[in-house]
Design a protein around this motif. Structure first.
Motif, short mmCIF file in Angstrom:
data_model
loop_
_atom_site.label_atom_id
_atom_site.label_comp_id
_atom_site.label_asym_id
_atom_site.label_seq_id
_atom_site.Cartn_x
_atom_site.Cartn_y
_atom_site.Cartn_z
N LEU A 198 0.84 -1.20 0.00
CA LEU A 198 0.00 0.00 0.00
C LEU A 198 0.88 1.25 0.00
O LEU A 198 2.04 1.20 0.38
N SER A 199 0.28 2.37 -0.41
CA SER A 199 1.09 3.59 -0.53
C SER A 199 0.46 4.82 0.11
O SER A 199 1.09 5.87 0.18
N SER A 200 -0.80 4.72 0.58
CA SER A 200 -1.45 5.90 1.16
C SER A 200 -2.19 5.54 2.43
O SER A 200 -2.53 4.37 2.67
N ARG A 201 -2.48 6.57 3.25
CA ARG A 201 -3.19 6.32 4.50
C ARG A 201 -4.63 5.85 4.28
O ARG A 201 -5.10 4.96 5.01
N PRO A 202 -5.38 6.41 3.31
CA PRO A 202 -6.74 5.88 3.07
C PRO A 202 -6.73 4.39 2.74
O PRO A 202 -7.59 3.64 3.21
N GLU A 203 -5.75 3.94 1.96
CA GLU A 203 -5.63 2.52 1.64
C GLU A 203 -5.32 1.72 2.91
O GLU A 203 -5.84 0.63 3.13
N LEU A 204 -4.44 2.31 3.74
CA LEU A 204 -4.05 1.64 4.98
C LEU A 204 -5.23 1.54 5.93
O LEU A 204 -5.43 0.51 6.60
N LEU A 205 -6.05 2.59 5.99
CA LEU A 205 -7.23 2.59 6.85
C LEU A 205 -8.21 1.50 6.40
O LEU A 205 -8.74 0.75 7.23
N GLU A 206 -8.43 1.41 5.11
CA GLU A 206 -9.31 0.39 4.57
C GLU A 206 -8.78 -1.02 4.89
O GLU A 206 -9.53 -1.91 5.27
N TYR A 207 -7.47 -1.18 4.73
CA TYR A 207 -6.83 -2.47 5.03
C TYR A 207 -7.00 -2.82 6.51
O TYR A 207 -7.34 -3.96 6.86
N ALA A 208 -6.75 -1.84 7.39
CA ALA A 208 -6.81 -2.09 8.83
C ALA A 208 -8.23 -2.47 9.28
O ALA A 208 -8.40 -3.34 10.14
#
Length: 216
Positions: A198-208
């Motif tokens: 992943l490369s962005s915080r929105p993607e990380l939030l979705e992943y988490a």
């Protein structure tokens, strides 16, 4: 039995403390509001049992604290006390060292039975969850083979930092919260972003959220 209760809701801590302290063979010696505080209470009081909630926002989660406590204080037995009748939480809890898994909706008598069973060396799982364990055994633990499973591919420190980054904490705030340097935070952040692709915080939030590392 000396017992610590870790839950982010003070009403829950008070309620379970009353139930437990009414028993002649049990005493609540301390309570905690998140995983980090739970670790400190175990370090200070050396309890026989700790009742651990899974999700304790915005502090450290119970799953991460369970892994740390079971490794550093093996004499303290951990019972997960949660509202989630979810197989992923169950498996991760047991793999991280928990000896019991009880739903908050369970009768008081079940919680007390679980405490006594775990204290004597048994493992206690809520009856509703036993079918899941049998199914998982039959399917040879497919979850352990999943290369996207964060509990398999990430280190314990990365599992601590990832949810905080996803929630929007800055590097400095995370460093202060976990008592590590900013450079250490940055290094772990770069490592887990690469591992999960992943490369962005929105993607990380979705992943988490998807992987249940944080609540929505």
């Amino acid at each position: 039995m000396k017992i610590v209760i870790a839950d982010d809701h003070s009403v829950v801590r008070s309620g379970f403390s009353m139930i437990i302290n009414y028993q002649k063979d049990m005493e609540v010696v301390a309570t905690a509001g998140d995983g980090l505080e739970a670790y400190r209470m175990v370090q200070k009081y050396e309890p026989d049992i700790i009742l651990m909630d899974i999700s304790m926002p915005p502090g450290e989660s119970g799953l991460i604290a369970t892994g740390k406590i079971s490794q550093d204080f093996p004499d303290t037995k951990i019972i997960i006390l949660t509202m989630y009748d979810d197989e992923e939480y169950l498996f991760h809890s047991l793999k991280n060292g928990a000896k019991g898994y009880v739903l908050k909706s369970a009768p008081d008598a079940e919680l007390l039975d679980a405490i006594r069973s775990v204290y004597t060396g048994d493992t206690y799982v809520h009856p509703k969850m036993t079918n899941i364990l049998v199914k998982q055994y039959i399917t040879h633990d497919e979850m352990a083979k999943d290369d996207t499973n964060p509990f398999k591919i990430l280190s314990k420190r990365e599992l601590e930092i990832l949810p905080l980054v996803a929630k929007g904490y800055g590097n400095k705030d995370i460093a202060e919260k976990l008592f590590i340097s900013v450079k250490t935070v940055e290094a772990h952040k770069a490592n887990f972003m690469e591992k999960i692709g992943l490369s962005s915080r929105p993607e990380l939030l979705e992943y988490a959220i998807k992987k249940k590392l944080i609540e929505f």
